[in-house]
Design an enzyme around this catalytic site. Structure first.
Site, PDB file in Angstrom:
ATOM      1  N   HIS A  70     -12.901   1.573  -0.033  1.00 27.71           N
ATOM      2  CA  HIS A  70     -12.781   0.460   0.924  1.00 27.71           C
ATOM      3  C   HIS A  70     -13.354  -0.851   0.381  1.00 27.71           C
ATOM      4  O   HIS A  70     -13.744  -1.740   1.147  1.00 27.71           O
ATOM      5  CB  HIS A  70     -13.511   0.759   2.252  1.00 27.71           C
ATOM      6  CG  HIS A  70     -13.020   1.963   2.973  1.00 27.71           C
ATOM      7  ND1 HIS A  70     -13.875   2.927   3.470  1.00 27.71           N
ATOM      8  CD2 HIS A  70     -11.784   2.370   3.268  1.00 27.71           C
ATOM      9  CE1 HIS A  70     -13.169   3.874   4.050  1.00 27.71           C
ATOM     10  NE2 HIS A  70     -11.893   3.571   3.936  1.00 27.71           N
ATOM     11  N   ARG A  93     -13.104  14.032   7.868  1.00 24.14           N
ATOM     12  CA  ARG A  93     -13.952  14.401   6.725  1.00 24.14           C
ATOM     13  C   ARG A  93     -15.400  14.611   7.150  1.00 24.14           C
ATOM     14  O   ARG A  93     -15.888  13.927   8.052  1.00 24.14           O
ATOM     15  CB  ARG A  93     -13.914  13.307   5.648  1.00 24.14           C
ATOM     16  CG  ARG A  93     -12.543  13.054   5.083  1.00 24.14           C
ATOM     17  CD  ARG A  93     -12.626  12.114   3.884  1.00 24.14           C
ATOM     18  NE  ARG A  93     -11.301  11.667   3.503  1.00 24.14           N
ATOM     19  CZ  ARG A  93     -10.909  10.390   3.544  1.00 24.14           C
ATOM     20  NH1 ARG A  93     -11.734   9.439   3.916  1.00 24.14           N
ATOM     21  NH2 ARG A  93      -9.685  10.075   3.188  1.00 24.14           N
ATOM     22  N   ILE A 111     -12.342   1.721  14.357  1.00 17.91           N
ATOM     23  CA  ILE A 111     -13.423   2.053  15.292  1.00 17.91           C
ATOM     24  C   ILE A 111     -14.405   0.887  15.400  1.00 17.91           C
ATOM     25  O   ILE A 111     -14.791   0.486  16.508  1.00 17.91           O
ATOM     26  CB  ILE A 111     -14.139   3.350  14.835  1.00 17.91           C
ATOM     27  CG1 ILE A 111     -13.160   4.534  14.884  1.00 17.91           C
ATOM     28  CG2 ILE A 111     -15.381   3.617  15.661  1.00 17.91           C
ATOM     29  CD1 ILE A 111     -13.687   5.822  14.281  1.00 17.91           C
ATOM     30  N   ARG A 125      -2.371  -1.990  -3.729  1.00 14.69           N
ATOM     31  CA  ARG A 125      -3.670  -1.391  -3.449  1.00 14.69           C
ATOM     32  C   ARG A 125      -3.790  -0.088  -4.256  1.00 14.69           C
ATOM     33  O   ARG A 125      -2.888   0.756  -4.193  1.00 14.69           O
ATOM     34  CB  ARG A 125      -3.776  -1.070  -1.966  1.00 14.69           C
ATOM     35  CG  ARG A 125      -5.064  -0.382  -1.652  1.00 14.69           C
ATOM     36  CD  ARG A 125      -4.986   0.380  -0.358  1.00 14.69           C
ATOM     37  NE  ARG A 125      -6.271   1.021  -0.109  1.00 14.69           N
ATOM     38  CZ  ARG A 125      -6.429   2.060   0.654  1.00 14.69           C
ATOM     39  NH1 ARG A 125      -5.389   2.589   1.267  1.00 14.69           N
ATOM     40  NH2 ARG A 125      -7.615   2.596   0.838  1.00 14.69           N
ATOM     41  N   HIS A 171     -17.651  -0.170   7.728  1.00 19.21           N
ATOM     42  CA  HIS A 171     -16.186  -0.060   7.823  1.00 19.21           C
ATOM     43  C   HIS A 171     -15.899   1.296   8.455  1.00 19.21           C
ATOM     44  O   HIS A 171     -15.970   2.338   7.802  1.00 19.21           O
ATOM     45  CB  HIS A 171     -15.570  -0.172   6.421  1.00 19.21           C
ATOM     46  CG  HIS A 171     -14.081   0.041   6.394  1.00 19.21           C
ATOM     47  ND1 HIS A 171     -13.168  -0.961   6.185  1.00 19.21           N
ATOM     48  CD2 HIS A 171     -13.343   1.166   6.578  1.00 19.21           C
ATOM     49  CE1 HIS A 171     -11.947  -0.475   6.234  1.00 19.21           C
ATOM     50  NE2 HIS A 171     -12.020   0.823   6.475  1.00 19.21           N
ATOM     51  N   GLU A 176      -7.355  -6.260   4.638  1.00 21.23           N
ATOM     52  CA  GLU A 176      -7.293  -5.860   3.234  1.00 21.23           C
ATOM     53  C   GLU A 176      -6.083  -6.472   2.530  1.00 21.23           C
ATOM     54  O   GLU A 176      -6.151  -6.828   1.359  1.00 21.23           O
ATOM     55  CB  GLU A 176      -7.262  -4.327   3.139  1.00 21.23           C
ATOM     56  CG  GLU A 176      -8.629  -3.733   3.492  1.00 21.23           C
ATOM     57  CD  GLU A 176      -8.589  -2.274   3.897  1.00 21.23           C
ATOM     58  OE1 GLU A 176      -8.064  -1.984   4.996  1.00 21.23           O
ATOM     59  OE2 GLU A 176      -9.070  -1.425   3.149  1.00 21.23           O
ATOM     60  N   GLU A 227     -13.954  -2.203  15.092  1.00 24.95           N
ATOM     61  CA  GLU A 227     -13.402  -3.363  15.806  1.00 24.95           C
ATOM     62  C   GLU A 227     -13.116  -3.075  17.279  1.00 24.95           C
ATOM     63  O   GLU A 227     -12.972  -3.996  18.072  1.00 24.95           O
ATOM     64  CB  GLU A 227     -12.081  -3.808  15.147  1.00 24.95           C
ATOM     65  CG  GLU A 227     -12.281  -4.403  13.765  1.00 24.95           C
ATOM     66  CD  GLU A 227     -10.972  -4.576  12.996  1.00 24.95           C
ATOM     67  OE1 GLU A 227      -9.920  -4.753  13.626  1.00 24.95           O
ATOM     68  OE2 GLU A 227     -11.016  -4.530  11.753  1.00 24.95           O
ATOM     69  N   ASN A 282     -10.484   5.598  10.269  1.00 19.76           N
ATOM     70  CA  ASN A 282     -10.339   7.036  10.166  1.00 19.76           C
ATOM     71  C   ASN A 282     -11.143   7.517   8.961  1.00 19.76           C
ATOM     72  O   ASN A 282     -11.945   8.442   9.048  1.00 19.76           O
ATOM     73  CB  ASN A 282      -8.849   7.359  10.045  1.00 19.76           C
ATOM     74  CG  ASN A 282      -8.601   8.805  10.268  1.00 19.76           C
ATOM     75  OD1 ASN A 282      -9.363   9.482  10.958  1.00 19.76           O
ATOM     76  ND2 ASN A 282      -7.549   9.313   9.660  1.00 19.76           N
ATOM     77  N   GLY A 283     -10.948   6.830   7.822  1.00 18.41           N
ATOM     78  CA  GLY A 283     -11.896   6.943   6.721  1.00 18.41           C
ATOM     79  C   GLY A 283     -12.974   5.910   6.992  1.00 18.41           C
ATOM     80  O   GLY A 283     -12.695   4.883   7.604  1.00 18.41           O
ATOM     81  N   ASN A 306       0.871  -1.184   0.000  1.00 19.81           N
ATOM     82  CA  ASN A 306       0.000   0.000   0.000  1.00 19.81           C
ATOM     83  C   ASN A 306       0.908   1.235   0.000  1.00 19.81           C
ATOM     84  O   ASN A 306       1.458   1.608   1.030  1.00 19.81           O
ATOM     85  CB  ASN A 306      -0.893  -0.024   1.245  1.00 19.81           C
ATOM     86  CG  ASN A 306      -1.901   1.116   1.241  1.00 19.81           C
ATOM     87  OD1 ASN A 306      -1.882   1.973   0.346  1.00 19.81           O
ATOM     88  ND2 ASN A 306      -2.771   1.129   2.229  1.00 19.81           N
TER      89      ASN A 306
HETATM   90  P1  ADP Z   1      -7.491   4.067   8.546  1.00 22.29           P
HETATM   91  O1  ADP Z   1      -7.030   2.739   8.015  1.00 22.29           O
HETATM   92  O2  ADP Z   1      -8.636   4.667   7.822  1.00 22.29           O
HETATM   93  O3  ADP Z   1      -6.384   5.038   8.825  1.00 22.29           O
HETATM   94  P2  ADP Z   1      -8.124   2.579  10.996  1.00 22.29           P
HETATM   95  O4  ADP Z   1      -9.015   1.503  10.510  1.00 22.29           O
HETATM   96  O5  ADP Z   1      -6.748   2.226  11.417  1.00 22.29           O
HETATM   97  O6  ADP Z   1      -8.115   3.805   9.978  1.00 22.29           O
HETATM   98  O7  ADP Z   1      -8.873   3.293  12.205  1.00 22.29           O
HETATM   99  C1  ADP Z   1      -8.314   4.374  12.840  1.00 22.29           C
HETATM  100  C2  ADP Z   1      -9.184   4.832  13.984  1.00 22.29           C
HETATM  101  O8  ADP Z   1      -9.649   3.712  14.751  1.00 22.29           O
HETATM  102  C3  ADP Z   1      -8.354   5.674  14.918  1.00 22.29           C
HETATM  103  O9  ADP Z   1      -8.500   7.001  14.580  1.00 22.29           O
HETATM  104  C4  ADP Z   1      -8.946   5.360  16.253  1.00 22.29           C
HETATM  105  O10 ADP Z   1      -9.953   6.324  16.448  1.00 22.29           O
HETATM  106  C5  ADP Z   1      -9.605   4.003  16.126  1.00 22.29           C
HETATM  107  N1  ADP Z   1      -8.850   2.940  16.791  1.00 22.29           N
HETATM  108  C6  ADP Z   1      -7.876   2.191  16.275  1.00 22.29           C
HETATM  109  N2  ADP Z   1      -7.428   1.296  17.184  1.00 22.29           N
HETATM  110  C7  ADP Z   1      -8.122   1.499  18.314  1.00 22.29           C
HETATM  111  C8  ADP Z   1      -8.136   0.897  19.604  1.00 22.29           C
HETATM  112  N3  ADP Z   1      -7.333  -0.103  19.907  1.00 22.29           N
HETATM  113  N4  ADP Z   1      -9.012   1.379  20.511  1.00 22.29           N
HETATM  114  C9  ADP Z   1      -9.853   2.377  20.203  1.00 22.29           C
HETATM  115  N5  ADP Z   1      -9.872   2.983  18.997  1.00 22.29           N
HETATM  116  C10 ADP Z   1      -9.046   2.551  18.063  1.00 22.29           C
END
Ligand code: ADP
Length: 401
Positions: free
Chosen positions: A179, A238, A329, A90, A205, A384, A331, A208-209, A9
């Site tokens: 996604h 966003r 979030i 990706r 999903h 992914e 998960e 962050n996004g 990626n």
């Molecule tokens: P992306 O791949 O879009 O950057 P992720 O799927 O990694 O995003 O998700 C990021 C968000 O998930 C973080 O901003 C945080 O808010 C939340 N997050 C990730 N891990 C944890 C955790 N262990 N506990 C609570 N929130 C988490």
């Protein structure tokens, strides 16, 4: 025979990688090259004894790929680079051109380049990654895996916007979604549970996004992200969907250009802009626990946005068997999952299992509704990279037939 396949990626200043052995799907190593293009780059890789970290100049992606391949040999992760049979890249934006992953040829690269205006940071970086690997691992089969491909099964009434038609005809302005690799992965996990029986699924999903997808028997029928990842639900930074006139008024009130406000809607809005605290849900939750009212309202707003899409897709699908939460979030944040399900549970006949919800975090796969619940709610960690690798295997097999 066992093979090694690398999932890549490439971002504008980073390159994440994960090396799998197939068919066992065992992860051999993973890591990241960061701050590519800055004075001091950082390279991290998992080895048999832990994690190796190097600070060194990474002027461009080619150097980063060179550092990666050297590290694979140096730490005895591979004996020879020829063991790597494929590299899966990706790609965020594949436009209307790709319904599936494909061999990454020069023609494919030309289309990815043409689509740069729709994903300027992403597609340009993916191409740099592709070119670097083509030079350094010329014998590894290159595969392009598009985040948009899974959403190509939407019907026109789902992907078209009610603006003058010529913008679609001449400029391909429409919904593409994102996604897709994650949504497809989750759908395949649910298909295993349903063992060939039909199922209607809503995947949330939430990273962050974030995006929500309505899936019927494995096929995407609707998704929340739009032309770019700005659309859909509220996210880390966003806005998600807005009344378009908000753009006009914010430009007018702030004296900022459309470009600047577009950047603000992408990078300074969502959880970050609304809460005034952080884009990271953990920081917002901590503030909420300390009685911060805006943090509380941020969670309520977020839950409402997600719940509205669940309601819409429930109707769109003609009922739902499963709702699945995934990504950072989805998960890991039981409080938000509960708030979302609280908004829809009466209408959908969901009986939530609070104890299971609280226990299911940190990469755990689990059901968070009771046996009596009409709709099942699962938490399923997404993968992914594994999906990218599975597509590489499929295309390699097709090529060798
Ligand atoms: P992306 O791949 O879009 O950057 P992720 O799927 O990694 O995003 O998700 C990021 C968000 O998930 C973080 O901003 C945080 O808010 C939340 N997050 C990730 N891990 C944890 C955790 N262990 N506990 C609570 N929130 C988490």
């Amino acid at each position: 025979m066992a093979k090694l396949i690398l999932a890549v990626n490439a971002g504008s200043s980073s390159l994440k990688f994960k090396l799998f052995e197939v068919p066992s799907e065992k992860v051999i190593t993973s890591g990241i090259a960061e701050r590519i293009g800055q004075k001091k780059g950082v390279f991290r890789i998992k080895t048999a004894t832990g994690e190796e970290r190097q600070t060194l100049p990474l002027p461009n992606h080619e150097v980063a790929v060179n550092v990666l391949t050297k590290a694979l040999l140096q730490f005895n992760i591979v004996k020879s680079l020829e063991e790597i049979s494929a590299v899966g890249h990706r790609i965020v934006q594949g436009g209307k051109y790709f319904e599936d992953s494909v061999e990454f040829t020069e023609e494919v690269a030309a289309i990815v380049r043409r689509l740069i205006p729709l994903a300027p940071l992403h597609n340009a970086a993916h191409l740099t990654g592709y070119e670097a690997f083509r030079k350094i691992l010329p014998d590894a089969f290159p595969v392009a895996v598009f985040d948009t491909a899974y959403h190509q099964t939407m019907s026109p009434q789902d992907y078209l916007f009610p603006i003058p038609y010529e913008y679609y005809e001449k400029h391909d302005i429409r919904r593409y979604g994102a996604h897709g690799t994650s949504h497809k992965f989750i759908s395949e996990e649910i298909a295993k549970i349903y063992k060939g029986k039909p199922y209607n699924l809503i995947v949330c999903h939430l990273g962050n996004g974030a995006s929500i997808t309505a899936i019927k028997n494995g096929k995407c029928v609707a998704t929340s992200m739009g032309l770019t990842p700005l659309g859909g639900i509220m996210m880390g930074t966003r806005t998600g969907d807005l009344d378009p006139s908000v753009m006009y008024f914010v430009c007018d009130l702030s004296g900022k250009s459309i470009r600047e406000v577009y950047d603000m809607f992408n990078k300074e809005s969502g959880m970050l802009g609304f809460s005034g605290i952080s884009s990271d849900v953990r920081d917002v939750e901590n503030a909420l626990l300390q009685g911060n009212e805006r943090a509380d309202l941020t969670f309520k707003l977020y839950a409402r946005r997600v719940a509205d899409y669940i309601g819409q897709y429930y109707v769109r699908l003609g009922g739902v068997d499963v709702i699945a939460f995934t990504a950072g979030i989805g998960e890991n944040v039981p409080r938000l999952r509960k708030q979302i399900i609280d908004e829809v549970k009466d209408a959908l006949g969901i009986i939530f299992d609070e104890e299971q919800n609280n226990l299911t975090r940190g990469g755990i796969y689990g059901l968070i509704t009771t046996k009596e619940s009409k709709v099942k709610v699962y938490v399923i960690p997404t993968d992914e990279e594994l999906m990218i690798v599975r597509d590489c295997v499929r295309l390699l097999e097709a090529r060798n037939k």
